[in-house]
Write an enzyme that holds these catalytic residues in place. Sequence first.
Site, mmCIF file in Angstrom:
data_model
loop_
_atom_site.group_PDB
_atom_site.id
_atom_site.type_symbol
_atom_site.label_atom_id
_atom_site.label_comp_id
_atom_site.label_asym_id
_atom_site.label_seq_id
_atom_site.Cartn_x
_atom_site.Cartn_y
_atom_site.Cartn_z
ATOM 1 N N GLY A 16 9.647 12.764 29.740
ATOM 2 C CA GLY A 16 9.819 12.082 28.635
ATOM 3 C C GLY A 16 8.890 10.980 28.731
ATOM 4 N N GLY A 18 8.712 6.408 28.080
ATOM 5 C CA GLY A 18 9.441 5.285 27.949
ATOM 6 C C GLY A 18 8.660 3.943 27.321
ATOM 7 C CG ASP A 129 14.004 -2.403 26.877
ATOM 8 O OD1 ASP A 129 14.802 -2.776 26.001
ATOM 9 O OD2 ASP A 129 13.225 -1.464 26.907
#
Length: 887
Positions: A16, A18, A129
């Site tokens: 993935g 980010g 975050d």
Amino acid sequence: MIGTRISHYQIIEKLGEGGMGVVYKAQDTSLDRLVALKFLPNEFSASGTDGSRFFQEARAAASLNHPNICTIHGIEEIDGRKFIVMEFVDGQTLQEKKSSLSLKQSIDVGIQIAEGLAAAHEKGIVHRDIKPENIMLRKDGRVQIMDFGLARLAGASRLTKEGTTVGTAGYMSPEQIQGMETDHRSDIFSLGVILFEMFSGTPPFKGVHETAIAYEVVNVESLPPSSVRAEIPPDLDAIVLGCLEKDPNERSQSAKQIALDLNRFKRSSSKARLSRAMPARSAAAQPVAGVADNSRMHGSMARAGWPIVSGILLLVCAVLIWSPWRESGGSGLPVMRFPIDLPLTSPLLIGASTVAISPDGRHLVFLALDHGVQKLFLRPLDQFESKPIAGTEGASDPFFSPDGQWVGFWTNGKLKKASVFGGAPQEICDISYMRGGWWGPDNTIYYGHINSCVYRVSANGGTPVAVTTLDTANGEISHRFPQVLPDGKTIIFTSKQNTISSFDEAVIAAENPDSHARKVLIHGGSYARYLPSGHLMFARGSAIYAVPFDAKKVEVTGPPIMVVEGGMLNYMSGDANYCFADNGVLVYVPTGGSIATEVALYWMDRQGNTQPLTNAPRAIDEVSLSRDGQKLAMTLRGANDDIWTYQIGRGTLARLTFGGGNNNRPQWTPDGEHIVFVSERRQAIRLIEKAWDGSGTERPLGNEINVDIATTPSFSPDGKMMIYGHAGDIWCMTYDHDMTSRPLIQSPSFESASCFSPNGRWISYLSNESGRSELYVVPFSRQEGKWQVSTNGAAWGMWSHDGKEIFYHDGKSMMKVDVKSETAFDFSSPKKVCDLPSSTFNVYDISPDGKRFVVGLTQQSKVSVSQVDVVVGWFDELKRKFSQINK
């Protein structure tokens, strides 16, 4: 990268992307274990700040050893590729799982998140975050916090300056949104949002777009989770609401305490107790008209009246955000700052003007890559998703119509417009090159030109008409980035002179198209925009400036001040990257500094191995190798580009041209004694010939025709003919005789990069006729025949010196086709020669023996970013800034 080997890591699959990197699953062949490798993406800017954040993540997370934090094994670098080696987590993100979690499971997840944060906070590390996408739920039930890419070590130098935000809308604390100082309590607020979502199934702060969500985070008190799900016990309400206090001093002060409170609730709550409490709670939760349940109220809003109050607040928020307030130049909004993250697969490309916001603030357009193809992306600000606009391949310089329903842009020699509602783009007119556009309220489009004045044309199509005049006596060669002032006539623009080396030295002027009366407004700056607040904004160096401005008198009425650090001024073209809506919303690229692309030149052999060719990286654009392989001619970039020569054996660099406009695309003549290049001369671009050692005088070739500045000339082997690009077509000039020109290849498509074969019988060139750039070959004579030799896109093409091979690259690999062309043209299927060492490599030329290529590695380039910053209430803030100065 899948299937490749990096050091002792075998890449298995992509996991993935980010906020700061791309992650791959890999096998550590040394220790026989699965790991995750996190790289900065090739498209992502490797600027100093981004690199600092990347390694700050590693250093911060590597110092943590806790079961609820992803373990960092190390930081490595192979062939210039830096990556973090981390624990492979087999599971799903909380974003994927949260909707299926029971209340008991949600409490367990919350405890583990809080315990992980507590461990980080004890070491002075703030995540900044925390969101469901950064929380992993392993198959064994363990929860792990990922991605400390935005972490800040307490006491360390701040990477995010005062007044900016880092985080994700909806999970940021009020102090983050407002650009204030943050500490561990900001993570606690984000944890509170996650707990609210897990317990109730809905977020505590809602809005149709990020701005509305940010408004609620700052201004609207959260109701308890039980207002959504009545079975939520009061103890959990208290824990969540304690995390969601607006004031950090009133907020829960410790993640460790939150973990203890959740654990205490878990131990004291049996299933029987919960089952007995739920019916009573359900009955008690029924609202009674007109009665405020003060025991369940947080702040000043009663839960019973919340549906009505919520609707009113959202309506008021929408009115505040979308009302244009054109006359007052103010928005009445509280000042808020927050980022809009862009997909890492579609980073913002910096080069031309790249961002535009509609006048009503509803739509954002930005320039990015879609599977390697440059396109415009549309982001409705009431949605989280950005989508490419069909038919905008190769686009730049976007701008909106006054009603916000159309986006104007330039691509491949055309001015076009596309509807925000979809459909094929519509052509407006032909433009060889464009520098900035503005759509006036009378449906007239004004645009600047790369080597001419400002023009206007009807948005419905027609013939462009010049509306400003170049002052050639004072060296003006271009008027750029126009805007029409409120009087509907006066045009402000950037004036480029043939003597400047950077657009920090350019002039911002205003001109009346009727009288051609001219006023110089600002010395030193570019890309001016008039704001309804009564100010001019413009870019200079690494920042955006503003100055008070009287639009009626067309006069600057005070000194300029720096108002935003960022904007990404392109010192070579004058483009800046900021825009504003009529309601006082400002959008800008946050990265400071001018674009400074430096290229290091290398020899690359057919195996992909490289060795340095020159002694230092420079701002290089195009490179041509002499026939003897001993000298280079190259373009060094600036506001006015120039041609330089480099002697490889001696390592000496000498300047060949000296301003007067842009000079680029050098090519050696067949005898090796001269260099032909493309040059600006007054309002035309033409071909110029000059001795390579600088002796003698320049010789113009042919008449003043608008030669494409993006094409390099090519000579026939006997030196009698020369081919070049003109208006997107291929033209031919009798180089050895009367210099007359004729069209050679004309089509509705865009042709470029034409090149003679060594025997002079064939021509290769690039064309986008198939919808993407491919390499074609045709006979130089007027005989029939046309062959597409590339199959998966082509960005550069050149013949080997013996004519037996044609080389090209597709952005990733060097390719070739074998050629037989004695009597007829015959060629093989494309074959891979080698991988390019990096996607930031350009290929320029081939050595005389065909064994090596001249390639360039972009070393210091700020060409893409992953977010833009938004400021709401910008007009009011400008007024405050200047009022403070005047006190």
